[in-house]
Design a protein around this motif. Structure first.
Motif, PDB file in Angstrom:
ATOM      1  N   GLY A 155       3.023 -12.053   2.390  1.00 40.21           N
ATOM      2  CA  GLY A 155       2.859 -10.939   3.308  1.00 40.21           C
ATOM      3  C   GLY A 155       3.449  -9.650   2.775  1.00 40.21           C
ATOM      4  N   ILE A 156       2.872  -8.552   3.241  1.00 36.13           N
ATOM      5  CA  ILE A 156       3.368  -7.232   2.874  1.00 36.13           C
ATOM      6  C   ILE A 156       3.150  -6.303   4.068  1.00 36.13           C
ATOM      7  N   THR A 157       4.092  -5.420   4.280  1.00 37.73           N
ATOM      8  CA  THR A 157       3.972  -4.410   5.323  1.00 37.73           C
ATOM      9  C   THR A 157       3.520  -3.126   4.655  1.00 37.73           C
ATOM     10  N   VAL A 158       2.411  -2.561   5.150  1.00 39.73           N
ATOM     11  CA  VAL A 158       1.832  -1.363   4.538  1.00 39.73           C
ATOM     12  C   VAL A 158       1.357  -0.419   5.639  1.00 39.73           C
ATOM     13  N   ASP A 159       1.719   0.847   5.513  1.00 32.17           N
ATOM     14  CA  ASP A 159       1.214   1.875   6.429  1.00 32.17           C
ATOM     15  C   ASP A 159      -0.165   2.296   5.918  1.00 32.17           C
ATOM     16  N   ILE A 161      -1.620  -8.475   5.366  1.00 31.66           N
ATOM     17  CA  ILE A 161      -1.205  -7.081   5.484  1.00 31.66           C
ATOM     18  C   ILE A 161      -0.795  -6.827   6.932  1.00 31.66           C
ATOM     19  N   GLU A 162       0.432  -6.342   7.126  1.00 31.90           N
ATOM     20  CA  GLU A 162       0.898  -6.010   8.472  1.00 31.90           C
ATOM     21  C   GLU A 162       1.358  -4.564   8.520  1.00 31.90           C
ATOM     22  N   GLN A 163       1.253  -3.986   9.710  1.00 38.25           N
ATOM     23  CA  GLN A 163       1.641  -2.594   9.909  1.00 38.25           C
ATOM     24  C   GLN A 163       3.145  -2.484  10.130  1.00 38.25           C
TER      25      GLN A 163
END
Length: 152
Positions: A72-76, A36-38
């Motif tokens: 991977g996924i970008t999530v706020d 999980i990345e911002q």
């Protein structure tokens, strides 16, 4: 051939080195690791120790080395939609790995107790540099900084 961690799902909130390396070991043993990345910044290691071209692409060799074999996924994590995405991922997770400063994921709603309410049998690996409690618990930490602190 079946791998040792096949069928294990890991949610990897970690960045830089210690957490991503731990999650990498699980991925190499067959775990399904979801990093999980911002939004906007991603893992700090994406640009650390990289030449200009790799830094521009946000793909340093160090980042690639400890994040292979992962999805991977970008999530706020502050946005309600992002929180819902993470909650859905956690329902099927077996392990959470995080290495934020103490209390960060708790404030975002993904501390141990909150995650345990979603998935009671979760294994929750928290690796803050200065621990969960004590006078420096809220400080950011890198290995070199910790070593320098202890040499005073």
């Amino acid at each position: 051939m079946t791998q040792a961690f096949e069928g294990i799902r890991v949610i990897d909130f970690s960045q830089v080195l210690v957490g991503p390396f731990a999650a990498l070991q699980m991925a190499l043993l067959g775990a399904d690791v979801i990093k999980i990345e911002q939004p906007g910044q991603g893992d700090q290691m994406r640009t650390m120790m990289a030449d200009d071209k790799l830094a521009e692409m946000k793909l340093s060799a160090a980042f690639l080395g400890v994040n292979s074999n992962k999805r991977g996924i970008t999530v706020d994590l502050k946005h309600p939609d992002g929180k819902e995405i993470i909650n859905r991922l956690l329902k099927d997770a077996d392990v959470v790995i995080e290495n934020f400063k103490a209390g960060v994921l708790e404030r975002l709603g993904f501390g141990y107790e909150a995650v345990r309410a979603i998935k009671p049998d979760i294994l929750y690996c928290s690796i803050p540099g200065y621990g969960q409690q004590g006078p420096m618990a809220g400080q950011a930490a890198f290995d070199g900084a910790i070593q320098a602190e202890h040499r005073k």
